[in-house]
Motif scaffolding. Structure first.
Motif, mmCIF file in Angstrom:
data_model
loop_
_atom_site.group_PDB
_atom_site.id
_atom_site.type_symbol
_atom_site.label_atom_id
_atom_site.label_comp_id
_atom_site.label_asym_id
_atom_site.label_seq_id
_atom_site.Cartn_x
_atom_site.Cartn_y
_atom_site.Cartn_z
ATOM 1 N N ILE A 69 0.839 -1.209 0.000
ATOM 2 C CA ILE A 69 0.000 0.000 0.000
ATOM 3 C C ILE A 69 0.871 1.255 0.000
ATOM 4 O O ILE A 69 0.573 2.236 -0.695
ATOM 5 N N THR A 70 1.957 1.224 0.753
ATOM 6 C CA THR A 70 2.846 2.393 0.806
ATOM 7 C C THR A 70 3.519 2.632 -0.537
ATOM 8 O O THR A 70 3.631 3.782 -0.991
ATOM 9 N N LEU A 71 3.962 1.566 -1.201
ATOM 10 C CA LEU A 71 4.580 1.719 -2.511
ATOM 11 C C LEU A 71 3.598 2.316 -3.517
ATOM 12 O O LEU A 71 3.957 3.187 -4.321
ATOM 13 N N LEU A 72 2.361 1.857 -3.470
ATOM 14 C CA LEU A 72 1.333 2.425 -4.355
ATOM 15 C C LEU A 72 1.136 3.914 -4.052
ATOM 16 O O LEU A 72 1.028 4.741 -4.964
ATOM 17 N N GLY A 73 1.096 4.238 -2.759
ATOM 18 C CA GLY A 73 0.907 5.628 -2.375
ATOM 19 C C GLY A 73 2.052 6.522 -2.811
ATOM 20 O O GLY A 73 1.840 7.663 -3.248
ATOM 21 N N LEU A 74 3.291 6.001 -2.759
ATOM 22 C CA LEU A 74 4.446 6.793 -3.164
ATOM 23 C C LEU A 74 4.424 7.080 -4.663
ATOM 24 O O LEU A 74 4.825 8.162 -5.106
ATOM 25 N N HIS A 75 3.943 6.109 -5.440
ATOM 26 C CA HIS A 75 3.792 6.358 -6.875
ATOM 27 C C HIS A 75 2.819 7.515 -7.110
ATOM 28 O O HIS A 75 3.048 8.377 -7.961
ATOM 29 N N LEU A 76 1.751 7.509 -6.340
ATOM 30 C CA LEU A 76 0.729 8.550 -6.519
ATOM 31 C C LEU A 76 1.215 9.910 -6.027
ATOM 32 O O LEU A 76 0.816 10.949 -6.576
ATOM 33 N N VAL A 77 2.076 9.916 -5.013
ATOM 34 C CA VAL A 77 2.635 11.191 -4.538
ATOM 35 C C VAL A 77 3.432 11.869 -5.660
ATOM 36 O O VAL A 77 3.254 13.058 -5.939
ATOM 37 N N ALA A 78 4.306 11.106 -6.298
ATOM 38 C CA ALA A 78 5.116 11.669 -7.382
ATOM 39 C C ALA A 78 4.235 12.122 -8.542
ATOM 40 O O ALA A 78 4.435 13.199 -9.113
#
Length: 226
Positions: free
Chosen positions: A200-209
């Motif tokens: 979930i965190t990896l998915l969220g980091l993609h969305l942050v960028a």
């Protein structure tokens, strides 16, 4: 062609007989156009080009602290009726200025996206997310997030520049392309076999960028194609 040097606060009157059909380019500093009715006109920065014929400009002023320079040329139409040389210069100058602005905006956004993603990853790590990838038996370091975010953000800038150069609808095509690539980038984290918190965190980091890069570059493309 001649060059005008305007010191701080200097003002040069536009004489119609001497400036007829003249085209000017700001090569240093800033220049403010003074209109016929005495009202202050727009302030033009470096690489800005403008015609003087029929524009209602009666003087040029330097509103800045350092000396401004303006190169002035009189338009000359070729005998064969070909394209005006000064129009070509104007087009090239404006195009180069827009590309530089787009690249500058993109690089700033890249820095912001990299910092935001790395900080978000550090915060997640601080609350217990291990970022361990079972398939490789490795833990993703914070520097890895910075490198990957920076690399793919620069790729996004390159795509934006290419579309600005060759597409007649760069903003629309960039937004569609960037969103599609973002969706595709969400697939690998789901296939790593990592625990739920890491995935979930990896998915969220993609969305942050993506949240930083896509709107910034899309707005820049819209602004610079108007």
């Amino acid at each position: 062609m001649r060059t005008l040097a305007l010191r701080r606060g200097a003002r040069v009157v536009v004489v119609a007989e001497e400036w007829y059909d003249a085209f000017a380019v700001v090569t240093r500093g800033r220049v403010q156009l003074e209109l016929r009715d005495g009202e202050p006109g727009p302030v033009l920065g470096r690489d800005a080009g403008f015609w003087l014929r029929g524009t209602g400009v009666r003087a040029l002023r330097n509103p800045g602290r350092r000396t401004a320079r303006v190169r002035v040329a009189v338009r000359q139409l070729p005998n064969d009726g070909g394209t005006n040389d000064m129009s070509q210069v104007s087009g090239r100058t404006g195009h180069t200025h827009r590309l530089r602005g787009l690249v500058g905006t993109g690089l700033v956004a890249t820095l912001v996206a990299t910092v935001a993603t790395t900080l978000a990853a550090a915060l997640a790590q601080a609350v217990g997310v291990d970022f361990e990838i079972p398939d490789g038996g490795e833990t993703i370091p914070l520097s890895g997030f910075a490198v990957v975010t920076g690399f793919f953000s620069v790729v996004g800038v390159v795509i934006a520049v290419a579309l600005r150069r060759w597409s007649n609808r760069p903003a629309e095509r960039f937004a569609w392309t960037a969103v599609s690539l973002t969706v595709i980038s969400l697939v690998p984290p789901l296939l790593t076999g990592a625990n739920t918190a890491t995935t979930i965190t990896l998915l969220g980091l993609h969305l942050v960028a993506a949240t930083v890069m896509i709107p910034t570059l899309t707005r820049s493309l819209c602004t610079r194609t108007e």
